[in-house]
Design a protein around this motif. Structure first.
Motif, mmCIF file in Angstrom:
data_model
loop_
_atom_site.group_PDB
_atom_site.id
_atom_site.type_symbol
_atom_site.label_atom_id
_atom_site.label_comp_id
_atom_site.label_asym_id
_atom_site.label_seq_id
_atom_site.Cartn_x
_atom_site.Cartn_y
_atom_site.Cartn_z
ATOM 1 N N UNK A 89 -7.806 5.998 10.759
ATOM 2 C CA UNK A 89 -7.396 6.162 9.371
ATOM 3 C C UNK A 89 -6.776 4.852 8.880
ATOM 4 N N UNK A 90 -7.289 4.317 7.814
ATOM 5 C CA UNK A 90 -6.883 2.989 7.333
ATOM 6 C C UNK A 90 -5.599 3.090 6.521
ATOM 7 N N UNK A 91 -4.471 3.053 7.220
ATOM 8 C CA UNK A 91 -3.159 3.063 6.576
ATOM 9 C C UNK A 91 -2.428 1.787 6.973
ATOM 10 N N UNK A 92 -2.006 1.011 5.995
ATOM 11 C CA UNK A 92 -1.274 -0.233 6.254
ATOM 12 C C UNK A 92 0.144 -0.107 5.722
ATOM 13 N N UNK A 93 1.092 -0.666 6.488
ATOM 14 C CA UNK A 93 2.502 -0.634 6.097
ATOM 15 C C UNK A 93 2.954 -2.020 5.677
ATOM 16 N N UNK A 94 3.723 -2.048 4.588
ATOM 17 C CA UNK A 94 4.324 -3.289 4.110
ATOM 18 C C UNK A 94 5.782 -3.032 3.754
ATOM 19 N N UNK A 95 6.609 -4.040 3.927
ATOM 20 C CA UNK A 95 7.995 -3.980 3.490
ATOM 21 C C UNK A 95 8.241 -5.049 2.438
ATOM 22 N N UNK A 96 8.971 -4.659 1.400
ATOM 23 C CA UNK A 96 9.282 -5.584 0.314
ATOM 24 C C UNK A 96 10.682 -6.160 0.515
ATOM 25 N N UNK A 97 10.762 -7.481 0.591
ATOM 26 C CA UNK A 97 12.043 -8.178 0.707
ATOM 27 C C UNK A 97 12.472 -8.610 -0.687
ATOM 28 N N UNK A 98 13.477 -7.956 -1.296
ATOM 29 C CA UNK A 98 13.851 -8.298 -2.677
ATOM 30 C C UNK A 98 14.483 -9.679 -2.791
ATOM 31 N N UNK A 99 15.110 -10.159 -1.725
ATOM 32 C CA UNK A 99 15.758 -11.471 -1.790
ATOM 33 C C UNK A 99 14.720 -12.578 -1.922
#
Length: 305
Positions: A89-99
């Motif tokens: 299942x093509x699920x990718x995780x990303x995290x957003x760095x607000x700084x």
């Protein structure tokens, strides 16, 4: 006035969209910063629903997968749950760095691992000494049931009522409430804190008449931990109360939660015991033979090393 169509709409906690590259598309679901931890933890469910919706409704090309964008340092739960899904299942995780205002792709295999660390005792003691002047007034309201638990990594001190976290100290300020503990303690909110403590005393008690109340049933393994930590000789008279260390790394297996406490032995060989206890999540609690213990539990005999 018209109410939202809940059957055919998604939660408003998430931002959604489609990315297009040539004839292919990728569904995107993002958790904005400032949302609760529940919003991040539940994002996988809504991402899969969004992926299905886009595949059913898209007529301009193939939707190959979904990308989940989470706030910084909040992907652990989602990565852990991804392990239960089909690897294809093509699920990718990303995290957003607000700084830095950047997106970092997260390896879902590594992000689901448990974090472990050792904290020097002096750091915990320093944190407790800073918090005690503020927390002593709360402890005096129920000294028999409240315990302090420093979290050196986040620089917080948590207050637990028979194992259940209900308040935290953070840089001189106190917040209270079950689960997220978000209401700040002020002269105006102090009656609300007293009311919460009263409810805990009534419902989170070994002889509570309402054993189905949420305050009674929340985190049974933490309740067991507090009892074992209070007097480990209840388990084995050879264990030394001076050397008891809570280590409740909670593991969930089917309908049970499991934790443990380490304790030193009085024996000459100075062995180490690991006491394992389990809290059941069954709907019909069983009464324990020890009155100071919560129901739906069992404690295994200590394993000596």
């Amino acid at each position: 006035m018209s109410s939202p169509d809940l059957e055919h709409s998604f939660s408003g906690n998430y931002a959604r969209g489609l990315l297009r590259r040539g004839s292919t598309h990728v569904a995107v679901l993002a958790v904005p910063g400032g949302e609760s931890s529940d919003a991040a933890g539940n994002s996988l469910t809504f991402a899969l629903l969004w992926l299905r919706r886009t595949r059913e409704s898209s007529c301009r090309g193939e939707v190959t997968g979904v990308r989940i964008i989470l706030p910084k340092n909040s992907c652990g739960i989602v990565a852990h749950r991804l392990a239960a899904l089909d690897p294809q299942l093509a699920v990718e995780l990303y995290e957003h760095d607000p700084a830095l205002n950047i997106l970092e792709k997260i390896d879902r295999r590594r992000a689901g691992n448990l974090d472990t660390w050792l904290v020097p005792h002096r750091e915990s003691e320093t944190l407790l000494n800073q918090a005690r002047p503020v927390l002593d007034a709360i402890i005096s309201l129920a000294p028999h049931a409240l315990t302090l638990h420093p979290a050196a990594q986040s620089r917080e001190v948590w207050l637990r009522f028979r194992g259940l976290p209900f308040a935290r100290w953070d840089s001189g300020r106190v917040f209270f409430g079950i689960n997220d503990a978000r209401e700040e303690l002020t002269p105006a909110s102090r009656p609300a804190l007293k009311h919460l403590l009263h409810d805990l005393e009534v419902h989170r008690h070994p002889f509570s008449s309402d054993t189905r109340h949420s305050l009674y049933r929340l985190q049974p393994e933490r309740w067991l931990e507090s009892i074992v930590h209070e007097d480990v000789t209840r388990i084995d008279a050879m264990l030394d109360q001076r050397f008891v260390y809570a280590h409740t790394s909670i593991c969930r297996c089917r309908r049970r939660t499991i934790g443990c406490v380490f304790a030193g032995s009085c024996r000459a060989e100075r062995s180490l015991a690991m006491v394992i206890f389990k809290g059941s999540l069954c709907s019909r609690p069983r009464r324990s033979s020890i009155s100071s213990r919560p129901p739906c539990d069992s404690i295994q005999q200590p394993m000596i090393f």
